[in-house]
Motif scaffolding. Structure first.
Motif, PDB file in Angstrom:
ATOM      1  N   GLU A 119       4.091 -39.524  51.454  1.00 23.68           N
ATOM      2  CA  GLU A 119       3.418 -40.167  50.314  1.00 23.68           C
ATOM      3  C   GLU A 119       1.936 -40.311  50.591  1.00 23.68           C
ATOM      4  O   GLU A 119       1.091 -40.004  49.745  1.00 23.68           O
ATOM      5  CB  GLU A 119       4.037 -41.541  50.049  1.00 23.68           C
ATOM      6  N   LYS A 120       1.639 -40.741  51.813  1.00 17.36           N
ATOM      7  CA  LYS A 120       0.248 -40.921  52.183  1.00 17.36           C
ATOM      8  C   LYS A 120      -0.489 -39.577  52.196  1.00 17.36           C
ATOM      9  O   LYS A 120      -1.638 -39.469  51.746  1.00 17.36           O
ATOM     10  CB  LYS A 120       0.169 -41.565  53.563  1.00 17.36           C
ATOM     11  N   ALA A 121       0.218 -38.545  52.691  1.00 15.76           N
ATOM     12  CA  ALA A 121      -0.381 -37.213  52.752  1.00 15.76           C
ATOM     13  C   ALA A 121      -0.756 -36.739  51.349  1.00 15.76           C
ATOM     14  O   ALA A 121      -1.839 -36.177  51.136  1.00 15.76           O
ATOM     15  CB  ALA A 121       0.594 -36.239  53.406  1.00 15.76           C
ATOM     16  N   LEU A 122       0.142 -36.985  50.399  1.00 12.66           N
ATOM     17  CA  LEU A 122      -0.144 -36.575  49.022  1.00 12.66           C
ATOM     18  C   LEU A 122      -1.372 -37.316  48.481  1.00 12.66           C
ATOM     19  O   LEU A 122      -2.209 -36.748  47.787  1.00 12.66           O
ATOM     20  CB  LEU A 122       1.073 -36.832  48.132  1.00 12.66           C
ATOM     21  N   GLU A 123      -1.486 -38.585  48.830  1.00 11.93           N
ATOM     22  CA  GLU A 123      -2.669 -39.363  48.431  1.00 11.93           C
ATOM     23  C   GLU A 123      -3.935 -38.731  48.986  1.00 11.93           C
ATOM     24  O   GLU A 123      -4.930 -38.565  48.280  1.00 11.93           O
ATOM     25  CB  GLU A 123      -2.570 -40.775  49.025  1.00 11.93           C
ATOM     26  N   MET A 124      -3.885 -38.389  50.277  1.00 12.23           N
ATOM     27  CA  MET A 124      -5.065 -37.829  50.937  1.00 12.23           C
ATOM     28  C   MET A 124      -5.412 -36.467  50.342  1.00 12.23           C
ATOM     29  O   MET A 124      -6.582 -36.132  50.157  1.00 12.23           O
ATOM     30  CB  MET A 124      -4.821 -37.671  52.458  1.00 12.23           C
ATOM     31  N   MET A 130      -6.506 -31.311  46.668  1.00 16.21           N
ATOM     32  CA  MET A 130      -5.620 -30.235  47.125  1.00 16.21           C
ATOM     33  C   MET A 130      -4.146 -30.576  46.944  1.00 16.21           C
ATOM     34  O   MET A 130      -3.286 -29.954  47.545  1.00 16.21           O
ATOM     35  CB  MET A 130      -5.891 -29.946  48.613  1.00 16.21           C
ATOM     36  N   ARG A 131      -3.860 -31.573  46.106  1.00 14.06           N
ATOM     37  CA  ARG A 131      -2.488 -32.030  45.992  1.00 14.06           C
ATOM     38  C   ARG A 131      -1.534 -30.920  45.566  1.00 14.06           C
ATOM     39  O   ARG A 131      -0.414 -30.804  46.057  1.00 14.06           O
ATOM     40  CB  ARG A 131      -2.412 -33.185  45.001  1.00 14.06           C
ATOM     41  N   GLU A 132      -1.987 -30.071  44.639  1.00 10.04           N
ATOM     42  CA  GLU A 132      -1.089 -29.028  44.125  1.00 10.04           C
ATOM     43  C   GLU A 132      -0.769 -27.969  45.179  1.00 10.04           C
ATOM     44  O   GLU A 132       0.148 -27.172  45.004  1.00 10.04           O
ATOM     45  CB  GLU A 132      -1.711 -28.366  42.888  1.00 10.04           C
ATOM     46  N   PHE A 133      -1.505 -27.970  46.279  1.00  7.80           N
ATOM     47  CA  PHE A 133      -1.253 -26.985  47.335  1.00  7.80           C
ATOM     48  C   PHE A 133      -0.367 -27.545  48.450  1.00  7.80           C
ATOM     49  O   PHE A 133      -0.166 -26.896  49.470  1.00  7.80           O
ATOM     50  CB  PHE A 133      -2.577 -26.514  47.954  1.00  7.80           C
ATOM     51  N   GLY A 143     -11.268 -20.519  52.558  1.00 10.84           N
ATOM     52  CA  GLY A 143     -11.919 -21.308  53.606  1.00 10.84           C
ATOM     53  C   GLY A 143     -12.241 -22.717  53.154  1.00 10.84           C
ATOM     54  O   GLY A 143     -11.980 -23.687  53.862  1.00 10.84           O
ATOM     55  N   GLY A 144     -12.784 -22.832  51.955  1.00  9.21           N
ATOM     56  CA  GLY A 144     -13.149 -24.147  51.430  1.00  9.21           C
ATOM     57  C   GLY A 144     -11.928 -25.035  51.286  1.00  9.21           C
ATOM     58  O   GLY A 144     -11.959 -26.228  51.638  1.00  9.21           O
ATOM     59  N   GLN A 145     -10.837 -24.420  50.799  1.00  7.68           N
ATOM     60  CA  GLN A 145      -9.602 -25.195  50.634  1.00  7.68           C
ATOM     61  C   GLN A 145      -9.063 -25.634  51.988  1.00  7.68           C
ATOM     62  O   GLN A 145      -8.607 -26.765  52.150  1.00  7.68           O
ATOM     63  CB  GLN A 145      -8.555 -24.351  49.891  1.00  7.68           C
ATOM     64  N   LYS A 146      -9.135 -24.720  52.956  1.00 12.19           N
ATOM     65  CA  LYS A 146      -8.654 -25.064  54.302  1.00 12.19           C
ATOM     66  C   LYS A 146      -9.429 -26.257  54.854  1.00 12.19           C
ATOM     67  O   LYS A 146      -8.850 -27.176  55.421  1.00 12.19           O
ATOM     68  CB  LYS A 146      -8.843 -23.879  55.248  1.00 12.19           C
ATOM     69  N   GLN A 147     -10.761 -26.228  54.683  1.00 12.39           N
ATOM     70  CA  GLN A 147     -11.559 -27.299  55.245  1.00 12.39           C
ATOM     71  C   GLN A 147     -11.257 -28.617  54.535  1.00 12.39           C
ATOM     72  O   GLN A 147     -11.239 -29.682  55.167  1.00 12.39           O
ATOM     73  CB  GLN A 147     -13.053 -26.949  55.160  1.00 12.39           C
ATOM     74  N   ARG A 148     -10.991 -28.560  53.246  1.00 11.56           N
ATOM     75  CA  ARG A 148     -10.641 -29.798  52.524  1.00 11.56           C
ATOM     76  C   ARG A 148      -9.325 -30.353  53.051  1.00 11.56           C
ATOM     77  O   ARG A 148      -9.171 -31.576  53.220  1.00 11.56           O
ATOM     78  CB  ARG A 148     -10.562 -29.527  51.020  1.00 11.56           C
ATOM     79  N   VAL A 149      -8.357 -29.436  53.323  1.00 10.27           N
ATOM     80  CA  VAL A 149      -7.086 -29.887  53.903  1.00 10.27           C
ATOM     81  C   VAL A 149      -7.333 -30.492  55.290  1.00 10.27           C
ATOM     82  O   VAL A 149      -6.772 -31.530  55.642  1.00 10.27           O
ATOM     83  CB  VAL A 149      -6.073 -28.725  53.995  1.00 10.27           C
TER      84      VAL A 149
END
Lengths: 248, 393
Positions: A119-124, A130-133, A143-149
């Motif tokens: 649950e917390k991970a989804l919040e973050m 990036m929730r949909e990923f 790359g940008g998405q990876k860094q956001r994760v």
């Protein structure tokens, strides 16, 4: 008297014979956003990596919340739980999905409950957009998405400080913006950030304090205005001239 | 892609089933007789068939592997025997003749009817079963019994004929050998894999200054042992290892257990090196990220490095299985009848080495190629790097 949450005293670091850090002093107060700039080889990244003990300091003190971890290396987990790190090359775990990248440390290191961690991970992930990923393979991300994760992952341990080691240097130019936006949002939450960066405009906008490093020492430090508009040192001026020219 | 995999496996299974049915021998019926006459029973118990080759006695068993003309007796004591044989492959003569056969009391003349082979069944036709009916008569009493025999094909002189003959006639033996070979290779590779995990864990132990001296020494010993194990098993031929454990130490009562033991130990050394290579090839950033999240060395290995290293090593581990299919041939040296040893047995039956080893080469090729294809499909589905048909260790 300010209260410092992190203090670096007289930090020296040798790589074999080469002295990369030549006695660094750095005091960090809670909620401070500090940008560290300087040419490559100046020791900025090494400083950051020493704070998290990814590099073993040769000499000096790393004091977090009153504990000198140079002398208490058995408690490094406590330091790392509170001082998170975001890498230039993201370093997402290739064998895990996006959400598992976030939950692995809380579940395995802190022994937190799996469901609440998810649950917390989804919040973050929501926080970095990036929730949909969440259930995607990390391979499929840009790359940008990876860094956001990776940023979301660093938040999972509820750190007090986040160290950013050139978070946008490995990104294609069009992806830099999305990561910087996430970092700006993060800065507003009051979290303490130490950012090694080449993004001068960003550093100027976001920072409370800017540190210019040169050949292993802190050459000049001050407010963004001090450094970017009225640098005192010639080296700082030269560096900024060079960097800003490159940008144009 | 899934379809292709299923098709490959199905083809394999169907081919296997067809070959099995071809190789099935018909069960031979034993003869019985019903009579109250002791004379007839006595005759039934004591009559012999005689081979045209030196007039040797043909036992009922030999009647099942018939390749030469033979004689049936016309009488035993006062019991007369008449015979009937209905076959296009054999002919029973109406005219009796006298032959001299060796018995315990010297040469004895016996009246017999000759049975001649008209034609040898082809290998494609397979065994020809015939029924030899005997009518026993003593005074006014009579009884009838049937003897069943099979006329077997003879190995042709030509190479292709010989190959075909060897393949069809001994397919069951080949399959038994192939099954054993596949079994030992697969089980050996699986056990080897788990042993390799232990060895690699030992070899990649990290020793840090913060540990006590005794812990460091123990870790160093474990590391040295793991390295020594790998050097030892990769540096000696499997045939030597097998002989050492079977003939030398003689720890095993069962050759198969010993063979499995040797293959597992040998494979473990190779797989350990494969996995170690896999671990070394993992980007250092993965370890750093794990560290920065507070994971200790064990957690980093267990949750981050090992899973990736093993996934990357999977194609090479599959190769070890294929290599084992070939390398288990050396287990023939300790008397395991895997595919190669079966072939040696078969080659000895007709002294036709060329044909037997040609057939087994094809079978090995079929096994390795099929297994490689299946592994390739699996690798594709698992998104792993592909490998070619591997050469031997």
């Amino acid at each position: 008297m300010k209260e410092y949450i992190l203090q670096v005293n007289n930090l020296h670091k040798y790589f074999s014979d080469q002295e990369v850090l030549k006695g660094i002093h750095l005091d960090v107060t809670k909620g401070e956003i500090i940008s560290i700039i300087g040419s490559s080889g100046s020791g900025k990244s090494t400083l950051l990596r020493c704070i998290n003990f990814l590099e073993q300091p040769t000499q000096g003190d790393i004091i977090y919340r009153g504990v000198n971890y140079v002398e208490h290396q058995n408690d490094l987990i406590h330091l790392r739980k509170n001082v998170a790190m975001v890498f230039q090359s993201f370093n997402l775990f290739n064998n895990l999905s996006v959400i598992d990248n976030l939950t692995i440390a809380p579940v395995k290191v802190l022994h937190k409950d799996k469901t609440t961690s998810r649950e917390k991970a989804l919040e973050m992930l929501d926080l970095v957009g990036m929730r949909e990923f969440a259930h995607k393979n990390t391979k499929l991300l840009s790359g940008g998405q990876k860094q956001r994760v990776a940023i979301a992952r660093s938040l999972m341990m509820d750190p007090e400080i986040i160290l950013f080691d050139e978070p946008t240097s490995a990104l294609d130019p069009e992806m830099v913006g999305e990561v910087l936006d996430v970092m700006k949002n993060l800065a507003e939450t009051g979290i303490t950030m130490l950012i090694v960066t080449h993004e001068m405009q960003f550093a100027r906008e976001i920072s409370d304090r800017v540190i210019f490093m040169h050949e292993g020492i802190v050459h000049e430090e001050g407010s963004p205005e001090d450094i970017f508009i009225n640098p005192k040192e010639t080296r700082t001026r030269d560096f900024l001239k060079r960097v800003i020219k490159e940008k144009d | 892609m899934m379809n292709k995999l299923v098709k490959t496996i199905l083809t394999f299974v169907v081919a296997f089933a067809i070959i099995l049915t071809i190789g099935q021998n018909e069960t031979v019926l034993a003869s019985t007789i019903e009579t109250d006459s002791t004379e007839i029973l006595d005759a039934y118990d004591n009559i012999r068939f005689y081979s045209s080759y030196n007039y040797q006695t043909l036992t009922e068993d030999r009647l099942n592997q018939l390749i030469v003309d033979f004689y049936v007796p016309a009488s035993y004591g006062d019991v007369t025997i008449t015979w009937e044989l209905d076959s296009t492959y054999l002919s029973l003569s109406n005219h009796s003749e006298i032959i001299s056969v060796q018995s315990t009391t010297g040469l004895v003349d016996i009246e017999v009817y000759p049975v001649t082979i008209l034609q040898v069944p082809s290998i494609l036709h397979g065994d020809e079963t015939f029924e030899l009916v005997g009518h026993f008569t003593y005074l006014d009493e009579s009884a009838t019994t049937s003897y069943f025999g099979t006329l077997v094909p003879v190995i042709p002189d030509t190479f292709y004929g010989g190959v075909l003959y060897t393949f069809i006639r001994y397919i069951k033996l080949f399959l038994e050998g192939a099954a054993l070979t596949l079994g030992i290779s697969l089980v050996g590779t699986v056990i080897g894999f788990f042993l390799a995990l232990l060895i690699v864990s030992g070899k990649t132990l990290t020793i840090s200054d913060s540990e006590s001296k005794s812990v460091r020494i123990i870790k160093q010993i474990i590391q040295k042992l793991a390295s020594f194990y790998i050097v030892l098993f990769r540096g000696t031929p499997m045939i030597v290892q097998a002989s050492f454990f079977w003939y030398g130490l003689g720890l095993f009562g069962d050759a198969l257990a010993c063979g499995l033991f040797v293959v597992s130990l040998n494979t473990a050394a190779y797989i350990a090196e494969i996995i170690r290579g896999g671990i070394n090839s993992i980007d250092h950033g993965q370890t750093e990220a794990a560290k920065s999240l507070g994971m200790n060395k064990f957690q980093t290995m267990r949750y981050v490095i090992f899973p990736q290293a093993i996934k990357n090593s999977m194609p090479a581990i599959g190769n070890e299985f294929v290599i084992n299919i070939k390398d288990t041939a050396v287990l023939s040296v300790i008397g395991i009848f895997e595919l190669f040893n079966q072939t040696r047995k078969i080659a000895g039956m007709h002294y036709r080495q060329l044909e037997a080893y040609f057939v087994v080469a094809i079978i090995y090729l079929f096994l390795t190629y099929t297994v490689t294809s299946i592994l390739k499909q699996v690798e594709k589905r698992m998104d792993l790097p592909l490998k070619e048909l591997p050469s031997s260790n």
